[in-house]
Write a protein that holds these residues in place. Structure first.
Motif, PDB file in Angstrom:
ATOM      1  N   VAL A 174      -7.791   1.303  -4.559  1.00  0.00           N
ATOM      2  CA  VAL A 174      -7.805   0.263  -3.478  1.00  0.00           C
ATOM      3  C   VAL A 174      -6.454   1.227  -2.793  1.00  0.00           C
ATOM      4  CG1 VAL A 174      -7.607  -2.037  -2.625  1.00  0.00           C
ATOM      5  CG2 VAL A 174      -8.774  -1.572  -4.494  1.00  0.00           C
ATOM      6  N   VAL A 207     -16.614   2.066  -4.934  1.00  0.00           N
ATOM      7  CA  VAL A 207     -15.309   1.557  -3.814  1.00  0.00           C
ATOM      8  C   VAL A 207     -15.386  -0.054  -3.250  1.00  0.00           C
ATOM      9  CG1 VAL A 207     -14.138   2.669  -1.700  1.00  0.00           C
ATOM     10  CG2 VAL A 207     -14.607   3.612  -3.738  1.00  0.00           C
ATOM     11  N   GLU A 208     -16.501   0.026  -3.225  1.00  0.00           N
ATOM     12  CA  GLU A 208     -16.814  -1.233  -2.398  1.00  0.00           C
ATOM     13  C   GLU A 208     -16.083  -2.866  -2.946  1.00  0.00           C
ATOM     14  OE1 GLU A 208     -17.938  -3.283   0.901  1.00  0.00           O
ATOM     15  OE2 GLU A 208     -19.675  -0.907   1.402  1.00  0.00           O
ATOM     16  N   PRO A 236     -14.989  -2.237   3.028  1.00  0.00           N
ATOM     17  CA  PRO A 236     -14.352  -1.107   3.614  1.00  0.00           C
ATOM     18  C   PRO A 236     -14.666  -1.774   4.992  1.00  0.00           C
ATOM     19  CG  PRO A 236     -14.800  -0.074   1.585  1.00  0.00           C
ATOM     20  CD  PRO A 236     -15.784  -2.009   1.539  1.00  0.00           C
ATOM     21  N   TRP A 290       0.590  -1.366   0.331  1.00  0.00           N
ATOM     22  CA  TRP A 290       0.351  -0.010  -0.613  1.00  0.00           C
ATOM     23  C   TRP A 290       0.933   1.062   0.015  1.00  0.00           C
ATOM     24  CZ3 TRP A 290      -3.272  -2.504  -1.605  1.00  0.00           C
ATOM     25  CH2 TRP A 290      -4.096  -3.450  -1.290  1.00  0.00           C
ATOM     26  N   ALA A 333      -7.311   3.777  -0.853  1.00  0.00           N
ATOM     27  CA  ALA A 333      -8.476   3.678   0.507  1.00  0.00           C
ATOM     28  C   ALA A 333      -8.134   3.151   1.411  1.00  0.00           C
ATOM     29  CB  ALA A 333      -9.700   2.590  -0.783  1.00  0.00           C
ATOM     30  N   MET A 334      -6.890   2.007   1.253  1.00  0.00           N
ATOM     31  CA  MET A 334      -6.603   1.310   2.899  1.00  0.00           C
ATOM     32  C   MET A 334      -5.807   2.612   4.072  1.00  0.00           C
ATOM     33  SD  MET A 334      -7.189  -1.551   2.805  1.00  0.00           S
ATOM     34  CE  MET A 334      -5.291  -1.765   4.094  1.00  0.00           C
ATOM     35  N   GLN A 347     -13.628  -2.533  -5.157  1.00  0.00           N
ATOM     36  CA  GLN A 347     -12.615  -2.811  -5.826  1.00  0.00           C
ATOM     37  C   GLN A 347     -12.124  -3.348  -4.917  1.00  0.00           C
ATOM     38  OE1 GLN A 347     -11.014  -0.290  -8.081  1.00  0.00           O
ATOM     39  NE2 GLN A 347     -12.910   0.963  -8.453  1.00  0.00           N
ATOM     40  N   VAL A 348     -12.390  -2.875  -3.650  1.00  0.00           N
ATOM     41  CA  VAL A 348     -11.539  -2.984  -2.157  1.00  0.00           C
ATOM     42  C   VAL A 348     -11.883  -4.619  -2.001  1.00  0.00           C
ATOM     43  CG1 VAL A 348     -11.759  -2.505   0.110  1.00  0.00           C
ATOM     44  CG2 VAL A 348     -11.825  -0.772  -1.191  1.00  0.00           C
ATOM     45  N   ARG A 349     -13.261  -5.372  -1.851  1.00  0.00           N
ATOM     46  CA  ARG A 349     -13.240  -6.452  -1.327  1.00  0.00           C
ATOM     47  C   ARG A 349     -12.721  -7.597  -2.703  1.00  0.00           C
ATOM     48  NH1 ARG A 349     -17.132  -8.283   1.197  1.00  0.00           N
ATOM     49  NH2 ARG A 349     -18.384  -6.436   1.780  1.00  0.00           N
TER      50      ARG A 349
END
Length: 507
Positions: A86, A117-118, A129, A79, A89-90, A120-122
Motif C-alpha cells: 500500500v 491492489v484495489e 487507486p 508512507w 502504491a501511494m 488492499q488500497v481501499r
C-alpha cells in the motif's frame, strides 16, 4: 490513526498541526472536510467522521474546506516509513502512474493483480487507486487555475482530465466552486496560499510558482546545505537563496527552484509539459523530506543521552534525498572514497559529455543528467578514476538500464538492497547510502562512513562500524536521521546553508 476517534477528536480540539496529513475530518452537518488544525473547525464530536485520506473524504461526498485547504496538507509520513504494497502504491500514484498507465499499470509495477491492489488500497485508505489519482488531479488543477493564465480547457488537459466535463464536475465536487470562479478569485487578488509572485520564464517553459507546506519543526540547514554543497554544475546550482536543479519527468524535462522560508518552502517550477505538475511537486517534497514526522523522529533520537544534546540544538532535521533516484545512485558510486569536490567534478564531466541539453537554460542549469540507458555505451576509460570503480560504475549502469536493479522510492527495498549488494564493488556503505538517498529508507545507516564514525566518537559513541551498528539499535527506525545529527558535528559545508548572496555553480 483515523480509527481512533478519541485521539482524532482530541487533535481537532487542540488544532494540532502535527496531525495534518495523518487523517482528515468530515463534518456531517456542513458536508465539508478539514485538516485537524483548521481554525474554523468547531463541530460537536458526534458530527465528526474521520478519514485516512482526502480522497476517502471526497468519495463520501465531502467538499474541501476553503479556509484550511486540506488538499494542500503535507502527506502522511506513514508512507515514507512503510515499505509494504500500500505504501509503495501511494508513492506510485503520487508519481502519476495511474494517470499514465491506469490501475493495471500500477498493479504491474507492484507485481500484484488489479483486484489485489484495489482491495488492499481501499481497505487502508478508504478509497481506490482511481479515487486517489482523481484527488491528485483536482489539486493539480487548482494550482494551475490559481497560478497560471492558461485557458481552463488547457488546465483540464494538463491536470490529467479526459474531458472538460469531468474537469468541471470534479472541481465543483471537491471545492464547491466552479473552475471559472476559482480563476476569478485569483484575478481579484484573493488567491489561496499557493500563489506567489515570480519572474517571467523563457518561452520554452511554463512557470508555476507555489508554496510547499512543511511539518514543523523544520530545520533547512542540513538538507539545503547538503544539496548546495554537492551540486553538480550544469544540472544543479545554489542561486539567490534557492536550490535549483533539472528533473527528468514522464512528459519532458523540468527545472525546480526551492527556497526555505520560516513556515514553508517557496517553489518555482519550470515545466516543459504541464501534465508533469503533480509529479514535480511530489519529487520536490521527496527531495526535501517534507512529509517526515519530525516530532516522532526527535522524540526517539532524543531518548539517547548521547544524541539528546544534538537533537535539542537542532530539532527538525530532514534527510536530503534526490529527485532522480538513478542519478543519485550513480553519483554515490562516483563518490566512493573521494571528497565531495572530487565527486562533483566527476559527475560534472559526465553531464558535459553525455547530458541532455534543456530547451532553455535556467540560470546555470543547462542540462539533465544522462539516464542509465544513455550511458550504456559509455567507454569506462572516459572516467578518471581507478579501474575497479570504473567497473563498479559500469556494472550499476547496466543493472539500472536493464531493470535488474530498481532504486526508485517505489521499489521493493529488500530486493533493491539484494540486487545492489550482488554487484561487484558495491559494499555496505554504497548500499546504505543509496537506501538513504534513493529508496528513502528512514532506517538506512552507513556505519562505515567516515563522517558518521567521527561524529559518533565526538559524542561518546563507538567509532568502529560493528560496535556503532549495535549501539544504533535503539534509534530504529530513524537511523538515517541520526546520521544527519552525527554529520552535523563537523564543520563541513553540507551542514549549513550557504551565505546570503552565494552562488554555487562550480567546485
Amino acid at each position: 490513526m483515523h480509527t481512533d476517534r478519541e485521539a482524532c477528536a482530541a487533535a481537532v480540539r487542540s488544532r494540532d498541526a502535527r496531525f495534518d496529513g495523518w487523517f482528515f475530518t468530515g463534518v456531517r452537518t456542513t458536508g465539508i472536510y478539514c485538516r485537524p488544525s483548521c481554525p474554523a473547525m468547531t463541530p460537536k464530536a458526534g458530527n465528526m467522521v474521520f478519514y485516512p485520506s482526502a480522497a476517502a473524504a471526497q468519495a463520501e461526498g465531502f467538499r474541501a474546506c476553503k479556509r484550511c485547504r486540506p488538499d494542500t496538507t503535507p502527506g502522511s509520513p506513514e508512507w515514507n516509513v512503510r515499505a509494504d504494497v500500500v505504501a509503495r502504491a501511494m508513492r506510485l500514484i503520487a508519481d502519476g502512474v495511474v494517470d499514465r498507465d491506469g490501475v493495471a499499470g500500477l498493479a504491474t509495477r507492484l507485481g500484484y493483480s488489479v483486484r489485489q491492489v484495489e482491495r488492499q488500497v481501499r481497505a487502508e485508505l478508504g478509497a481506490g487507486p482511481l479515487a486517489l489519482a482523481r484527488a491528485q488531479r483536482a489539486q493539480s488543477a487548482r494550482l494551475l487555475i490559481e497560478t497560471t493564465d492558461l485557458p481552463l480547457a488547457d488546465v483540464a488537459f494538463a491536470a490529467g482530465f479526459g474531458s472538460i466535463r469531468a474537469f468541471n464536475q470534479t472541481v465543483q465536487e471537491v471545492y464547491a466552486v466552479a473552475p471559472r470562479d476559482l480563476r476569478r478569485t485569483r484575478a481579484a487578488g484573493r488567491a489561496g496560499p499557493e500563489q506567489e509572485a515570480a519572474p517571467a520564464s523563457p518561452q520554452a517553459w511554463q512557470l508555476v510558482p507555489l508554496r510547499l507546506a512543511v511539518r514543523r519543526p523544520f530545520l533547512p540547514d542540513n538538507v539545503f546545505g547538503h544539496l548546495a554543497a554537492t551540486a553538480v554544475p550544469g544540472i544543479e546550482e545554489w542561486r539567490d537563496g534557492a536550490y535549483v536543479r533539472s528533473l527528468r519527468l514522464p512528459h519532458g524535462p523540468a527545472v525546480v527552484a526551492l527556497a526555505p522560508e520560516p513556515d514553508h518552502v517557496a517553489a518555482r517550477l519550470w515545466l516543459s509539459d504541464l501534465r508533469d505538475l503533480g509529479v514535480a511537486v511530489s519529487r520536490c517534497r521527496w527531495t526535501l523530506d517534507l512529509d517526515a514526522d519530525p516530532q516522532a523522529v526527535d522524540e526517539a533520537l532524543g531518548a539517547d543521552r548521547r544524541l539528546a544534546p544534538l537533537v535539542r540544538r537542532a530539532p527538525g532535521r530532514r534527510v536530503p534525498r534526490s529527485g532522480d533516484a538513478e542519478e543519485a545512485a550513480l553519483r554515490i558510486v562516483l563518490g566512493q572514497q573521494v571528497s565531495t569536490a572530487a565527486a562533483r567534478t566527476l559527475a560534472a564531466r559526465l553531464v558535459a559529455s553525455h547530458g541532455t541539453a534543456l530547451p532553455e537554460p535556467v540560470g546555470g542549469v543547462t542540462h539533465g543528467f544522462p539516464a542509465p540507458s544513455e550511458l550504456a555505451d559509455l567507454d569506462p576509460a572516459e572516467l578518471a578514476m581507478p579501474a575497479a570503480r570504473r567497473r563498479t560504475f559500469s556494472g550499476l549502469v547496466r543493472a539500472l538500464a536493464d531493470g535488474d536493479v530498481d532504486v526508485q522510492p517505489t521499489a521493493d527495498p529488500v530486493a533493491a538492497r539484494e540486487g545492489l549488494a550482488a554487484l561487484p564493488g558495491v559494499g555496505p556503505w554504497t548500499v546504505e547510502s543509496i537506501a538513504m538517498r534513493c529508496l528513502g529508507d528512514p532506517d538506512a545507516f552507513p556505519a562505515a562512513d567516515l563522517g558518521v564514525r567521527r561524529g559518533a566518537e565526538s559524542v561518546g559513541l563507538p567509532g568502529a562500524p560493528g560496535a556503532l551498528v549495535a549501539a544504533s539499535a535503539a534509534w530504529r527506525p530513524w537511523r538515517a536521521y541520526a546520521v544527519q545529527h552525527l554529520w552535523a558535528t563537523s564543520d563541513h559545508p553540507i551542514n549549513r546553508l550557504p551565505e546570503p548572496g552565494t552562488t554555487k555553480e562550480s567546485a
